[in-house]
Design an enzyme around this catalytic site. Sequence first.
Site, PDB file in Angstrom:
ATOM      1  N   LYS A 103       0.837  -1.202   0.000  1.00 57.25           N
ATOM      2  CA  LYS A 103       0.000   0.000   0.000  1.00 57.25           C
ATOM      3  C   LYS A 103       0.871   1.252   0.000  1.00 57.25           C
ATOM      4  O   LYS A 103       1.648   1.484   0.916  1.00 57.25           O
ATOM      5  CB  LYS A 103      -0.911  -0.002   1.233  1.00 57.25           C
ATOM      6  CG  LYS A 103      -1.733   1.282   1.423  1.00 57.25           C
ATOM      7  CD  LYS A 103      -2.464   1.262   2.753  1.00 57.25           C
ATOM      8  CE  LYS A 103      -3.086   2.619   3.069  1.00 57.25           C
ATOM      9  NZ  LYS A 103      -3.702   2.637   4.430  1.00 57.25           N
TER      10      LYS A 103
ATOM     11  N   LYS B 276     -10.208  13.245   8.057  1.00 61.94           N
ATOM     12  CA  LYS B 276      -9.729  12.924   9.389  1.00 61.94           C
ATOM     13  C   LYS B 276      -9.632  14.205  10.228  1.00 61.94           C
ATOM     14  O   LYS B 276      -9.387  15.286   9.685  1.00 61.94           O
ATOM     15  CB  LYS B 276      -8.328  12.309   9.322  1.00 61.94           C
ATOM     16  CG  LYS B 276      -8.197  10.966   8.657  1.00 61.94           C
ATOM     17  CD  LYS B 276      -6.729  10.541   8.646  1.00 61.94           C
ATOM     18  CE  LYS B 276      -6.522   9.239   7.893  1.00 61.94           C
ATOM     19  NZ  LYS B 276      -7.036   8.081   8.624  1.00 61.94           N
TER      20      LYS B 276
ATOM     21  N   ARG C 110      -7.598  -0.245   1.080  1.00 59.52           N
ATOM     22  CA  ARG C 110      -8.081  -1.532   0.580  1.00 59.52           C
ATOM     23  C   ARG C 110      -8.546  -1.437  -0.865  1.00 59.52           C
ATOM     24  O   ARG C 110      -8.541  -2.439  -1.595  1.00 59.52           O
ATOM     25  CB  ARG C 110      -9.195  -2.054   1.481  1.00 59.52           C
ATOM     26  CG  ARG C 110     -10.464  -1.234   1.494  1.00 59.52           C
ATOM     27  CD  ARG C 110     -11.347  -1.518   2.692  1.00 59.52           C
ATOM     28  NE  ARG C 110     -10.719  -1.085   3.935  1.00 59.52           N
ATOM     29  CZ  ARG C 110     -11.244  -1.277   5.148  1.00 59.52           C
ATOM     30  NH1 ARG C 110     -12.403  -1.906   5.276  1.00 59.52           N
ATOM     31  NH2 ARG C 110     -10.619  -0.850   6.226  1.00 59.52           N
TER      32      ARG C 110
ATOM     33  N   ASP D 176     -12.239   7.190   3.858  1.00 55.40           N
ATOM     34  CA  ASP D 176     -11.018   6.983   4.639  1.00 55.40           C
ATOM     35  C   ASP D 176     -10.614   5.520   4.670  1.00 55.40           C
ATOM     36  O   ASP D 176      -9.580   5.176   5.238  1.00 55.40           O
ATOM     37  CB  ASP D 176     -11.224   7.507   6.070  1.00 55.40           C
ATOM     38  CG  ASP D 176      -9.921   7.708   6.812  1.00 55.40           C
ATOM     39  OD1 ASP D 176      -8.872   7.784   6.149  1.00 55.40           O
ATOM     40  OD2 ASP D 176      -9.948   7.794   8.058  1.00 55.40           O
TER      41      ASP D 176
ATOM     42  N   ASP E  16       1.492   6.367   5.855  1.00 53.00           N
ATOM     43  CA  ASP E  16       0.471   5.517   5.251  1.00 53.00           C
ATOM     44  C   ASP E  16       0.974   4.794   4.002  1.00 53.00           C
ATOM     45  O   ASP E  16       0.252   4.003   3.419  1.00 53.00           O
ATOM     46  CB  ASP E  16      -0.781   6.333   4.928  1.00 53.00           C
ATOM     47  CG  ASP E  16      -2.055   5.523   5.098  1.00 53.00           C
ATOM     48  OD1 ASP E  16      -2.036   4.546   5.879  1.00 53.00           O
ATOM     49  OD2 ASP E  16      -3.072   5.856   4.462  1.00 53.00           O
TER      50      ASP E  16
ATOM     51  N   ASP F 169      -2.729  10.504   3.662  1.00 46.12           N
ATOM     52  CA  ASP F 169      -4.163  10.189   3.731  1.00 46.12           C
ATOM     53  C   ASP F 169      -4.886  11.245   4.566  1.00 46.12           C
ATOM     54  O   ASP F 169      -4.815  11.228   5.792  1.00 46.12           O
ATOM     55  CB  ASP F 169      -4.360   8.799   4.344  1.00 46.12           C
ATOM     56  CG  ASP F 169      -5.833   8.428   4.463  1.00 46.12           C
ATOM     57  OD1 ASP F 169      -6.657   9.037   3.750  1.00 46.12           O
ATOM     58  OD2 ASP F 169      -6.152   7.539   5.267  1.00 46.12           O
TER      59      ASP F 169
ATOM     60  N   GLU G 229      -9.526   3.849   2.097  1.00 46.14           N
ATOM     61  CA  GLU G 229      -9.064   3.900   0.709  1.00 46.14           C
ATOM     62  C   GLU G 229      -7.968   2.894   0.400  1.00 46.14           C
ATOM     63  O   GLU G 229      -7.806   2.474  -0.741  1.00 46.14           O
ATOM     64  CB  GLU G 229      -8.578   5.316   0.373  1.00 46.14           C
ATOM     65  CG  GLU G 229      -7.148   5.655   0.771  1.00 46.14           C
ATOM     66  CD  GLU G 229      -6.888   5.576   2.269  1.00 46.14           C
ATOM     67  OE1 GLU G 229      -5.735   5.285   2.657  1.00 46.14           O
ATOM     68  OE2 GLU G 229      -7.816   5.799   3.068  1.00 46.14           O
TER      69      GLU G 229
END
Length: 456
Positions: free
Chosen positions: A222, A234, A308, A304, A245, A227, A306
């Site tokens: 990933k 967030k 996956r 949020d 992230d 993010d 995202e």
Amino acid sequence: MASDIKVGTMAGSKPIWFVKKGELEDAGLDSGALAWAKANGFDGQAARVLVVPGENGDVAGALFGIGKDDIRLVAGKLASALPKGDWYIASPVSEPDLTALAFLLGGYKFTRYTKKDDAEVTLSTPKGADETDVRRLAKAVMLARDLINTPTNDMGPVALEAAVRNVAEEHKATLSVIKGDDLLKKNFPMIHAVGRAGSQEPRLIDFAWGKKNAPKVTLVGKGVCFDTGGLDIKPSSGMLLMKKDMGGAANVLALAGLIMDARLPVRLRVLIPAVENSISANAFRPGDILTSRKGLTVEIGNTDAEGRLILADALALADDDEPEILIDMATLTGAARVALGPDLPPFYTNDDGFASEVAASAYAVADPVWRMPLWQPYDAKLSSRVADLNNVTSDGFAGSITAALFLQRFVGKAKVWAHFDIFGWNPVEKPHAPIGGEAQAIRALYHLLKERYPSK
């Protein structure tokens, strides 16, 4: 890096005596050192260093506490606590590779934005240690740490691609990149949707190495370089660590470097979807329905979640290749940290034998992980009334498990699949690691792959 190791005992090196807690009297110290230890309340406390003075006020050696329990990377503290100079370990060492590696990792400093320190503390490589492999492992861990520690203004999708290129070129791997609207043309719609609002184009970085007829090992990482949470934004406190992230990508790249440097006889493929989950007029929205590469439609319950989404498209591509082993790594859920904390990454797999190999390898190299269940009854929580599935559940329970179940929907042909939900960060200082970015599970996986596919 403020520490280094060297084969052989250097002239003028000073000794280090390892002392277990409560066993000071049995540490083989001379009467002067023993008296000095007692006068200073030293009794082998874990990670404590006590310098022993010589007759003329110089340094005669050092005592190092290794504690009572099995703290296997505690020797990392030596790198930061010993006075400048050359040292050797005067006590028996049961795990020389781990001792040497811990020492190197304990000397790590992230110096990109500060003054660099030259190596100051040197340790004679413990007898029996494989110095080549120890250095290889230290290099990989430090690469992952550096990438994660670098802020997003210098580690966006463009810079992440450059970092991947450096590793690929070092080992003469074949690399290709699909970016921007070409992601739509090549059928990676969810990678495009997540990253299209960023100032740098989203991209899928893909490289391959090794003989084409060798066993296929594919790694997916990933690469969300920052993010915001997207339109489901967030809070500011939740964004403070979001430079990490892309920790899954950093760890996958570091593991790939290990595999290639050791020349394991595998056909390695690495896939890194690199994006920023940003907010703009064209950002994807809650309630949108995206069609994935696999053809499954996904309702967006929360922007949020995202990571996956981009992994799903990359996993679908990887799965088409029918690899023998398919591993993905991601800083995917806060739920994993609630369940197991920051130091113990959960992993999920559809293969009990592989899970046993992971557990054994994790213990062998002191790189802890913990298997969590792909509990199929929870799969229903991902249902949607208007699409094949939702990217989140409605009740918030079992968040790490349901994220793994979401990813499992996009894997079917790989012989073995495993998902690692890593944190990629040390929130507190450890003997072998400062606060900051961290490599997790890659040493365990490297050990497993070496056992499965030994170099000839």
